[in-house]
Scaffold this motif. Structure first.
Motif, PDB file in Angstrom:
ATOM      1  N   ASP A  78      44.099  39.108  39.132  1.00 37.96           N
ATOM      2  CA  ASP A  78      42.669  39.375  39.310  1.00 37.96           C
ATOM      3  C   ASP A  78      42.004  39.853  38.024  1.00 37.96           C
ATOM      4  OD1 ASP A  78      43.859  41.899  39.364  1.00 37.96           O
ATOM      5  OD2 ASP A  78      42.572  42.680  40.946  1.00 37.96           O
ATOM      6  N   VAL A 211      42.640  35.274  45.030  1.00 36.59           N
ATOM      7  CA  VAL A 211      43.990  35.754  44.731  1.00 36.59           C
ATOM      8  C   VAL A 211      44.423  36.867  45.671  1.00 36.59           C
ATOM      9  CG1 VAL A 211      43.796  35.137  42.286  1.00 36.59           C
ATOM     10  CG2 VAL A 211      43.296  37.488  42.994  1.00 36.59           C
ATOM     11  N   TYR A 212      43.491  37.541  46.341  1.00 33.40           N
ATOM     12  CA  TYR A 212      43.844  38.697  47.167  1.00 33.40           C
ATOM     13  C   TYR A 212      44.408  38.270  48.516  1.00 33.40           C
ATOM     14  CZ  TYR A 212      41.110  41.288  43.743  1.00 33.40           C
ATOM     15  OH  TYR A 212      40.633  41.826  42.581  1.00 33.40           O
ATOM     16  N   ASN A 232      47.997  41.099  44.953  1.00 35.47           N
ATOM     17  CA  ASN A 232      47.624  39.935  44.173  1.00 35.47           C
ATOM     18  C   ASN A 232      48.744  39.618  43.187  1.00 35.47           C
ATOM     19  OD1 ASN A 232      46.399  40.541  41.181  1.00 35.47           O
ATOM     20  ND2 ASN A 232      46.000  42.294  42.515  1.00 35.47           N
TER      21      ASN A 232
END
Length: 297
Positions: A78, A211-212, A232
């Motif tokens: 992230d 991405v989370y 992530n």
């Protein structure tokens, strides 16, 4: 699995070189795995010395590589998709494992949710860390980022652990691979617990980045009740200008000496060529891609 036959050993005596590996604080996951990688480099890449750099972690690591002050570094994905790392020319050798965001409180604390942090003193992670990037986004989506909502401190992991134990702060955040040694020490002594943050993964994905994801924190990690939290990907990154042969050799060390890295920290047990190539949004270094293509079943 292919046997070790590192390209640095082939054809001629290699020139002397030094690799600087940017990690994190000395009790963090990055530092443990990075130190083990440095020992492998010195043992198995002839003519290569390795320095381990203790840093604030992800964002600082990316900046060090971008400025030519480090050669290899660990970072949360992230950081690279947020622009916080300011990282032109950064590419990946591997997805190493997932970093999990820990919200840690004392065992006797009345804090049970993120919202309970209002009016509390909280470490949001050291300046330049991936923790600080993720927490800044989390507090924004929770509408807790305004001044005065929480009393913020910017402490690294070691200082956060000491401050929590001494009642100097009410809670702290830290993003790392399971288990984080300092957190485990406190929790197994019955002095700390982890807060569930899983409901915030969706809002983070919607507002900031795909991405989370949600990952479980099992009882075995900290001997505390099971919770789930935001995770992530953690990447090992280098400059795009790194020679292909060196990038290939480093990738081979990661994959084929996983047992050595896992002995330094259990998070490295997750290293696997099938998942390591999933580095998006960061492209693979061509030398790393060459290695993966060579071991593809």
């Amino acid at each position: 699995m292919a046997t070790m036959a590192l390209t640095a050993c082939v054809g001629k005596t290699p020139e002397s070189r030094r690799l600087r590996i940017a990690t994190g604080s000395p009790t963090a996951t990055y530092y443990a795995i990075g130190s083990a990688l440095a020992r492998l480099v010195e043992r198995e890449l002839p003519g290569t010395d390795a320095d381990v750099l203790a840093t604030a972690a992800s964002a600082e690591n990316v900046q060090l590589i971008s400025r030519g002050q480090a050669d290899v570094g660990f970072t949360q994905a992230d950081v690279l998709v947020s622009g916080a790392g300011s990282a032109p020319g950064i590419v990946a050798l591997a997805r190493v494992y997932d970093d999990l965001l820990h919200l840690v409180v004392r065992a006797d604390s009345p804090i049970n949710t993120l919202e309970d942090l209002k009016d509390k003193t909280v470490s949001v992670g050291a300046h330049g860390s991936g923790t600080a990037v993720t927490v800044g986004r989390l507090l924004a989506v929770a509408e807790m980022s305004g001044g005065g909502v929480i009393d913020r401190r910017e402490l690294n992991l070691d200082d956060s652990l000491r401050a929590l134990a001494a009642y100097g702060i009410d809670a702290f955040f830290f993003s790392g691979g399971l288990p984080v040694a300092g957190i485990k020490q406190l929790s197994t002594q019955g002095r700390a617990r982890i807060i569930d943050l899983s409901k915030w993964a969706g809002p983070l994905r919607h507002a900031f980045s795909e991405v989370y994801v949600v990952r479980n924190v099992p009882v075995s990690a900290y001997q505390t009740p099971p919770v789930a939290t935001i995770a992530n990907p953690n990447l090992l990154v280098v400059a795009a200008s790194m020679p292909d042969d060196l990038a290939s050799d480093l990738t081979q060390l990661l994959m084929e000496r996983r047992d050595v890295l896992a002995a330094a920290h259990p998070a490295a047990e997750r290293l696997d060529p099938r998942s390591a190539i999933a580095t998006l949004p960061v492209p693979l270094h061509p030398g790393a891609a060459r290695y993966y293509q060579g071991v593809k079943p």
